[in-house]
Motif scaffolding. Structure first.
Motif, mmCIF file in Angstrom:
data_model
loop_
_atom_site.group_PDB
_atom_site.id
_atom_site.type_symbol
_atom_site.label_atom_id
_atom_site.label_comp_id
_atom_site.label_asym_id
_atom_site.label_seq_id
_atom_site.Cartn_x
_atom_site.Cartn_y
_atom_site.Cartn_z
ATOM 1 N N CYS A 1 45.738 51.765 31.543
ATOM 2 C CA CYS A 1 45.982 50.733 32.401
ATOM 3 C C CYS A 1 45.768 50.887 34.085
ATOM 4 O O CYS A 1 45.227 50.120 34.620
ATOM 5 N N PHE A 2 46.532 52.046 34.465
ATOM 6 C CA PHE A 2 46.494 52.301 35.657
ATOM 7 C C PHE A 2 45.267 52.574 36.363
ATOM 8 O O PHE A 2 44.772 52.217 37.402
ATOM 9 N N SER B 1 45.846 44.232 34.191
ATOM 10 C CA SER B 1 45.814 45.808 33.956
ATOM 11 C C SER B 1 47.079 46.155 34.904
ATOM 12 O O SER B 1 47.951 47.169 34.344
ATOM 13 N N ARG B 2 47.379 45.689 35.893
ATOM 14 C CA ARG B 2 48.654 46.021 36.953
ATOM 15 C C ARG B 2 49.914 45.860 36.172
ATOM 16 O O ARG B 2 50.651 46.511 36.111
ATOM 17 N N ALA C 1 40.596 47.341 41.664
ATOM 18 C CA ALA C 1 40.731 47.249 43.175
ATOM 19 C C ALA C 1 39.800 48.028 44.069
ATOM 20 O O ALA C 1 39.379 47.217 44.981
ATOM 21 N N LEU D 1 46.862 48.639 43.723
ATOM 22 C CA LEU D 1 46.416 48.457 42.175
ATOM 23 C C LEU D 1 45.816 46.716 42.501
ATOM 24 O O LEU D 1 46.779 46.007 43.086
ATOM 25 N N ARG D 2 45.176 46.309 41.764
ATOM 26 C CA ARG D 2 44.503 45.059 42.040
ATOM 27 C C ARG D 2 45.423 44.009 40.903
ATOM 28 O O ARG D 2 45.921 44.630 39.828
ATOM 29 N N PRO D 3 45.846 43.113 41.512
ATOM 30 C CA PRO D 3 46.696 42.132 40.696
ATOM 31 C C PRO D 3 46.006 41.808 39.406
ATOM 32 O O PRO D 3 44.598 41.445 39.739
ATOM 33 N N SER E 1 43.234 49.261 36.531
ATOM 34 C CA SER E 1 43.695 48.452 37.651
ATOM 35 C C SER E 1 43.196 49.111 38.938
ATOM 36 O O SER E 1 42.864 48.316 39.961
ATOM 37 N N GLN E 2 43.322 50.418 39.092
ATOM 38 C CA GLN E 2 42.513 50.946 40.192
ATOM 39 C C GLN E 2 41.058 50.628 40.491
ATOM 40 O O GLN E 2 40.897 50.545 41.354
ATOM 41 N N LEU F 1 53.012 56.043 40.380
ATOM 42 C CA LEU F 1 52.959 54.541 40.453
ATOM 43 C C LEU F 1 53.021 53.983 41.825
ATOM 44 O O LEU F 1 52.216 53.253 42.320
ATOM 45 N N ALA G 1 50.321 48.024 33.315
ATOM 46 C CA ALA G 1 50.490 49.597 33.902
ATOM 47 C C ALA G 1 51.849 49.645 34.211
ATOM 48 O O ALA G 1 52.720 50.662 33.959
#
Length: 195
Positions: free
Chosen positions: A166-167, A92-93, A174, A87-89, A170-171, A81, A96
């Motif tokens: 979730c990671f 999801s972040r 982003a 990662l986009r705020p 979120s990626q 991590l 994660a």
């Protein structure tokens, strides 16, 4: 390999298989804990602790190693991590990060239970005494240590899979944000030519 929302099916499946094997081995270790009986010598002069065959130690160590492999796969793919791409705020972040922290907590507790259970199951007291002189201390592993390890293994499985999904989500968000100019804005389409 195929993917769901960019997540690798191989990573999901490998982690799932390793954690399920660890769970099964921990349950097996609990059911195969060694038992002790106090036996009296033929001459009735002394008593000794007689332990059953130790299978729980091997099962506990196996569960320990398989759970470790599952956690290492998730950690390696996501680069723990902290070393991964940004990662986009958003939800999801946050999810994660929460799943990451909780999965490591349950992982450490599960590993401690499995390790403690395995070492304690392997321990044999050599108590031997004359009958009636003193009470023998034939120590065995308490019931429930491997069960606790199995329960925390199951929680680790759920939390680490949730963390990975979730990671990845979120990626992806982003990546889309950085490649589309950061979100809504004025379009750069040409105006129609006047006649």
């Amino acid at each position: 390999m195929g993917s769901a929302y960019g997540a690798s099916y191989f990573v999901i499946l490998a982690t799932l298989v390793f954690d399920i094997i660890a769970f099964g081995l921990a349950i097996g270790a609990e059911s195969r804990r060694n038992h002790v009986t106090i036996e009296t010598d033929v001459s009735d002069s002394y008593t000794t602790c007689r332990y059953s065959k130790d299978i729980a130690t091997g099962l506990g160590i196996g569960a320990f190693l398989f759970l470790l492999l599952g956690q290492l796969i998730i950690t390696g793919v996501t680069r723990c991590l902290c070393c991964s791409s940004p990662l986009r705020p958003g939800g999801s972040r946050v999810a994660a990060v929460v799943f990451f922290i909780l999965s490591w907590f349950t992982f450490v507790v599960a590993e401690l239970c499995l390790l403690a259970g395995s070492t304690r199951a392997a321990y044999r007291t050599r108590s031997r005494g004359y009958q009636g002189a003193f009470d023998l201390d034939c120590k065995t592993l308490r019931k429930g240590v491997f069960s606790a390890g199995a329960a925390f293994t199951f929680f680790t499985l759920l939390l680490s899979e949730g963390y990975y999904l979730c990671f990845v989500k979120s990626q992806e968000n982003a990546w889309q944000t950085y490649n589309t100019g950061g979100g809504p804005g004025v379009g750069m389409t040409p105006y129609p030519r006047p006649y």
